[in-house]
Design a protein around this motif. Structure first.
Motif, PDB file in Angstrom:
ATOM      1  N   TYR A 179       0.998  -1.002  -0.003  1.00 13.52           N
ATOM      2  CA  TYR A 179       0.184   0.080   0.120  1.00 13.52           C
ATOM      3  C   TYR A 179       0.790   1.179   0.138  1.00 13.52           C
ATOM      4  CZ  TYR A 179      -3.290   3.432   1.549  1.00 13.52           C
ATOM      5  OH  TYR A 179      -4.514   4.550   1.611  1.00 13.52           O
ATOM      6  N   GLU A 184       2.641  -3.062   4.304  1.00 16.75           N
ATOM      7  CA  GLU A 184       2.358  -2.853   5.662  1.00 16.75           C
ATOM      8  C   GLU A 184       2.376  -4.160   6.566  1.00 16.75           C
ATOM      9  OE1 GLU A 184      -1.023   0.384   5.806  1.00 16.75           O
ATOM     10  OE2 GLU A 184      -1.883  -1.304   4.868  1.00 16.75           O
ATOM     11  N   SER A 227       3.232   3.048   5.120  1.00 16.55           N
ATOM     12  CA  SER A 227       2.501   3.332   3.781  1.00 16.55           C
ATOM     13  C   SER A 227       2.627   4.835   3.111  1.00 16.55           C
ATOM     14  CB  SER A 227       0.808   3.098   3.833  1.00 16.55           C
ATOM     15  OG  SER A 227       0.374   4.082   5.072  1.00 16.55           O
TER      16      SER A 227
END
Length: 598
Positions: free
Chosen positions: A158, A178, A209
């Motif tokens: 992400y 993550e 992220s």
């Protein structure tokens, strides 16, 4: 008597000039104009950068660390500096090309002085966009590339950054993950593709992220800062120039770093880090010490509830970058003005209602008025908000749009069709149902009004998208992230060829910016017609005299492309300078400028 009047007038001029010089000696120097202009979306890939001052400047005060040009994807731009116009003007000529369609930041240090030794009051920074080649906007998913190692479980990719980490002129791709708490770097194969990757573990990470690139330590290589959503940490990764990182350091901000941007807060021409901290309910300022290390964070109230997203641009034209913030709990878009001395002004804060629970914001001039606007992905009610800046530090809501799916969590701007305005893409997580996620792409009409062009499917989670020229062909491609499948999703764009066949979705006349511009020896001009009509595409000089007629006759509806090689109707080369080109039909006329540099 006449001689007396002449003497008196001359004496008055001398006294006025002396007064101006005396005033200048007491007041700080000012930047009076820049080129390319702040927020322009059509700068050439080889554009010079020009800064005009209100007085003669001291050449010796400009050190190597006092002027910086950074392309978001191309990185640090090297080049040559020249003083012109009796040292009132600084000109920077890049050594290489910028990346098509990228965002560029220019920074001047407050150490630069005039001839009396008086420095710029707060440095000077601004942003502009590099032009992208005309393209059809009919992108297609060409490949899905796994981010996991063989046999590895879910890592939840992400966030993404498309900077050129190894200096080969191609956009590499760096993605935080993550669950595995690392970043993985995909080096471009110099054909627009990615295959193998290198893993870099992140110290003290907990769901990293949000991220951004800059040259933090002044070595000419791209570095990256990454925030973590489940603790208060920001990792700074110092690039080694060959596709990796030589040093990774962890710093404290405040709890739940959801948003991160870079900006010069104190006028030293070095990028500082600003974070939006959802659970900390505040903003953190991490000041660069000048060597790529950072002072302890200064935490401040942002004005909303649970600040989550942030982005930087000059909102009021003073040459100081300001901060746009999305407040998750209070459903607001906020604007805090930079003071140029290391802080953000809470007293000048502007608040604007947005859609429910803004998750990410992006900035750029979407309505072509020369000022920064802001767009937000609103996770709570599946909308996208577009808010217009007024150029004086104010905001007004322009419109909300349906994101096309549940849970929009990322939004990005870029010129996909190469027409000189910024288009928009939102990434939607969707639901737990397979096929519920999607990327939605909108086309800008040039005035900040958006219409849906296409949806691109994701298994569940279309989680982010990056606008970049992945294959170096001059147009804007898109690379998406699917965080549930842990995949890079490559969307390819194709530059427009000589003539594009009739497209039934063309609904209006349009004359596109020529590309490249400035140019030598040739440039391409595109136009589109919604129906069959008589057309004339002609080149004029600034006095209105016809130089050449490039296209004339009855044309069917569709998009067309014509090349001008800088010649007149007799085939003779014309001189360097600014020329006009005009598309004329019985019901439409549009004129644009182009610049020929011999």
């Amino acid at each position: 008597m006449k001689n007396l009047r002449t003497y008196t007038a001359l004496l008055g001029c001398l006294l006025t000039l002396g007064a101006i010089r005396s005033l200048n000696a007491q007041s700080p120097p000012q930047v009076v104009s820049v080129f390319p202009a702040n927020q322009t979306t059509q700068a050439s890939r080889h554009t010079d950068i020009v800064i005009d001052f209100d007085r003669e400047m001291d050449l010796q005060s400009l050190g190597t660390a006092d002027f910086s040009v950074f392309g978001r994807w191309s990185g640090v731009m090297n080049g040559s500096i020249a003083w012109e116009a009796n040292h009132f003007r600084l000109r920077f000529t890049p050594a290489t090309l910028f990346s098509a369609g990228e965002w560029v930041t220019v920074m001047l240090s407050r150490n630069i002085t005039d001839t009396s030794g008086t420095p710029l009051p707060a440095g000077y920074s601004w942003n502009f966009w590099i032009a992208a080649a005309p393209a059809s906007m009919e992108l297609a998913i060409s490949e899905r590339i796994p981010v996991r190692q063989p046999g590895e479980g879910h890592i939840q990719t992400y966030g993404a950054y498309g900077g050129d980490l190894n200096g080969d002129g191609f956009s590499d791709f760096t993605v935080p993950n993550e669950i595995s708490n690392d970043v993985r770097v995909f080096l471009n194969d110099q054909q627009g593709g990615y295959s193998s990757f290198t893993i870099f573990p992140l110290p003290n990470a907990d769901r990293p992220s949000t991220n951004e690139g800059a040259d933090f330590n002044g070595d000419g290589f791209i570095d990256i800062a990454i925030g973590n959503t489940q603790n208060d940490r920001v990792q700074v990764l110092l690039g080694d120039g060959v596709g990796g990182f030589g040093d990774i350091t962890s710093y404290s901000a405040a709890q739940s770093v959801r948003g991160l941007t870079v900006m010069d807060l104190n006028g030293d021409a070095r990028m500082d880090i600003v974070t939006a901290n959802r659970d900390g309910d505040n903003i953190s300022l991490l000041m660069n010490n000048g060597d790529g290390t950072f002072a302890a964070a200064v935490n401040m109230e942002g004005g909303g509830s649970r600040e989550t997203a942030c982005a930087a641009a000059d909102a009021n034209g003073d040459g100081i970058l300001d901060l746009f913030v999305g407040a998750y709990q209070s459903d607001e878009l906020l604007l805090l003005l930079g003071d140029g001395n290391g802080g953000l002004s809470f007293s000048d804060r502007v608040s604007l209602p947005a859609g429910s629970r803004p998750w990410m914001v992006a900035v750029g001039d979407v309505n072509s008025d020369g000022t920064a606007d802001v767009v937000s992905a609103n996770s709570g009610n599946s909308t996208v908000s577009v808010a217009s800046g007024d150029g004086a530090g104010g905001l007004q809501l322009a419109q909300n749009y349906d994101s096309g799916a549940n849970f929009p969590l990322a939004i990005d701007l870029g010129d996909v069709d190469g027409d000189g305005d910024l288009d928009m893409m939102v990434s939607n997580f969707g639901t737990t149902a397979p096929g519920s996620g999607k990327w939605r792409l909108w086309e800008n009409d040039g005035s900040g009004n958006f219409s849906v062009v296409q949806d691109f499917p994701a298994t569940i989670a279309a989680s982010c998208a990056v606008f970049h020229d992945r294959d170096n062909d001059g147009d804007t491609d898109i690379t998406g992230i699917d965080e549930m499948e842990d995949e890079l999703v490559l969307l390819n764009n194709d530059s427009i060829a000589v003539v594009i066949t009739v497209d039934p979705v063309i609904e209006r006349f349009k004359l596109f910016p020529n590309f490249p511009n400035p140019f030598n020896p040739r440039t391409r001009i595109q136009y589109q017609l919604p129906q069959q009509t008589e057309v004339e595409l002609a080149i004029f000089d600034l006095q209105g005299r016809v130089i050449n007629i490039l296209d004339k006759g009855v044309r069917s509806g569709g998009r067309f492309s014509v090349v001008w090689n800088g010649t007149d109707q007799q085939g003779r080369g014309v001189a360097s300078g600014i020329y006009l080109y005009r598309l004329q039909t019985p019901g439409f006329s549009k004129t644009r400028k182009l610049l020929l540099l011999r």
